[in-house]
Design an enzyme around this catalytic site. Structure first.
Site, PDB file in Angstrom:
ATOM      1  N   LYS A  60       0.844  -1.208   0.000  1.00  0.00           N
ATOM      2  CA  LYS A  60       0.000   0.000   0.000  1.00  0.00           C
ATOM      3  C   LYS A  60       0.871   1.247   0.000  1.00  0.00           C
ATOM      4  O   LYS A  60       0.627   2.197  -0.744  1.00  0.00           O
ATOM      5  CB  LYS A  60      -0.919   0.012   1.228  1.00  0.00           C
ATOM      6  CG  LYS A  60      -2.136  -0.885   1.064  1.00  0.00           C
ATOM      7  CD  LYS A  60      -2.874  -1.084   2.378  1.00  0.00           C
ATOM      8  CE  LYS A  60      -3.998  -2.102   2.183  1.00  0.00           C
ATOM      9  NZ  LYS A  60      -4.558  -2.618   3.427  1.00  0.00           N
ATOM     10  N   GLN A 104      -5.028  -1.300   9.542  1.00  0.00           N
ATOM     11  CA  GLN A 104      -4.964  -2.655   8.990  1.00  0.00           C
ATOM     12  C   GLN A 104      -5.619  -3.656   9.945  1.00  0.00           C
ATOM     13  O   GLN A 104      -5.270  -3.710  11.129  1.00  0.00           O
ATOM     14  CB  GLN A 104      -3.494  -3.019   8.739  1.00  0.00           C
ATOM     15  CG  GLN A 104      -3.276  -4.353   8.067  1.00  0.00           C
ATOM     16  CD  GLN A 104      -3.751  -4.363   6.617  1.00  0.00           C
ATOM     17  OE1 GLN A 104      -3.565  -3.419   5.869  1.00  0.00           O
ATOM     18  NE2 GLN A 104      -4.383  -5.454   6.225  1.00  0.00           N
ATOM     19  N   ASP A 127     -11.415   3.254   4.067  1.00  0.00           N
ATOM     20  CA  ASP A 127     -11.785   1.840   4.032  1.00  0.00           C
ATOM     21  C   ASP A 127     -13.310   1.674   4.023  1.00  0.00           C
ATOM     22  O   ASP A 127     -13.820   0.572   3.824  1.00  0.00           O
ATOM     23  CB  ASP A 127     -11.207   1.142   5.275  1.00  0.00           C
ATOM     24  CG  ASP A 127     -10.493  -0.150   4.933  1.00  0.00           C
ATOM     25  OD1 ASP A 127     -10.430  -0.478   3.736  1.00  0.00           O
ATOM     26  OD2 ASP A 127     -10.012  -0.817   5.855  1.00  0.00           O
TER      27      ASP A 127
END
Ligand code: NAP
Length: 303
Positions: A60, A104, A127
């Protein structure tokens, strides 16, 4: 809906599509900088040493920089407390250089994932997991959409064009994939069913679907003869299995070799949905930056 075609025509190459999308995002990031002096910033937070998560986070960060954005990486050790993580999230919420925040998952067990997700400023929730964004998605508002289902939808529309009226089955009902996927397909005017571990006669449900999304995390659960001839099959699953010879390999939730003989279009694993997830994270970061600065995101949409 697509007719069954030859093997090459059947493949949906998510890797190539994602590479093209990242190029277009990089171009728009450069335009945004030129026009407004802005550089989107994405903060990724990793707690602990989970090897798979470390690989994702590195990837990422690299792709964020390649897109011309600023990458902020924060690592906390596996014993970090919930309060420490919440404190970091609050600081990132306040940091004007940070336009997107991704924590994460999974988190260590002493930290409540829900509490952390709810602490993220919904405007920076790239997200798309904050309850406010989930609610907006279900109400048809301007939501941050979770990256993986957004990527699946882009692949489907690229291959099939308008999805209106198609009979779609989403296999899996997680907050991160299944539920938002179903909402997105509903917004495209599909007739949507959701199946899960308590569904009776999964095979029959699958055989009715013109669009089949598999997001269950069970290696090759969906067998070839569960696929309706000509159906579009999107395999979200990422499962590591024993390949014999002491090695492992990745397979999806669909028996790819058998399913591709019947499908009209199908994503492979790896090289299908996976690369789209990070590309859509960059897309969300770009649009979050525009919205936070009162710039219409459509002006810098990568198309
Ligand atoms: P999850 O939270 O574990 O949800 C799995 C869903 O599948 C649940 O709704 C569960 O039903 C259902 N399920 C499990 N076993 C089943 C069975 N035998 N028959 C029918 N339904 C069954 O997983 P997730 O986070 O949504 O992820 C799903 C898969 O996608 C995983 O392999 C994950 O690694 C992969 N993934 C890939 C990406 C990517 O970028 N490619 C991104 C995210 C996830 P219940 O609700 O009834 O328990």
């Amino acid at each position: 809906m697509p007719e069954a075609a030859n093997e090459t025509g059947v493949l949906i190459d998510g890797k190539a599509f994602a590479a093209g999308l990242r190029d277009r995002i990089r171009h728009q990031v450069a335009r945004l900088h030129e026009a407004h002096g802005l550089t989107p910033g994405l903060a990724v937070v990793l707690v602990g040493e989970d090897p798979a998560s470390q690989v994702y986070v590195r990837s990422k960060a690299r792709q964020t920089r390649e897109a011309g954005m600023t990458s902020f990486e924060h690592r906390l050790d596996a014993g970090a407390t919930e309060e420490e993580l919440l404190g970091l999230v609050r600081r990132l919420n306040e940091d004007s250089r940070v336009n997107g925040i991704l924590v994460q998952l999974p988190l260590p067990e002493q930290i409540r994932g829900d509490a952390v997700i709810e602490a993220i400023d919904p405007a920076k929730d790239v997200d798309g997991l904050h309850p406010r964004n989930a609610g907006l998605l279900s109400n048809g508002g301007p939501a941050m959409v979770p990256c993986t289902p957004l990527g699946c939808l882009m692949l489907l529309k690229d291959r099939l064009g308008p999805l209106k009226g198609a009979r779609a089955l989403v296999l899996g009902r997680s907050n991160i994939v299944g539920k938002p996927m179903a909402q997105l397909l509903l917004a495209e005017h599909c007739t949507v069913s959701i199946a899960h571990s308590r569904t009776r006669d999964l095979a029959e449900e699958c055989r009715r679907a013109e669009i089949l999304i598999a997001a269950v995390g069970r290696p090759r659960l969906v067998q070839g003869d569960w696929v309706r001839p000509g159906a579009a099959v999107i395999d979200v699953g990422v499962n590591r299995i024993d390949a014999g010879n002491g090695k492992t390999r990745l397979v999806g939730d669909v028996d790819f070799e058998e399913a591709k003989k019947r499908a009209g279009a199908i994503t492979p694993v790896p090289g299908g949905v996976g690369p789209m997830t990070i590309a859509c994270l960059l897309l969300n970061t770009l649009s979050a930056t525009c919205r936070q600065k009162g710039i219409p995101a459509a002006e810098f949409a990568p198309g």
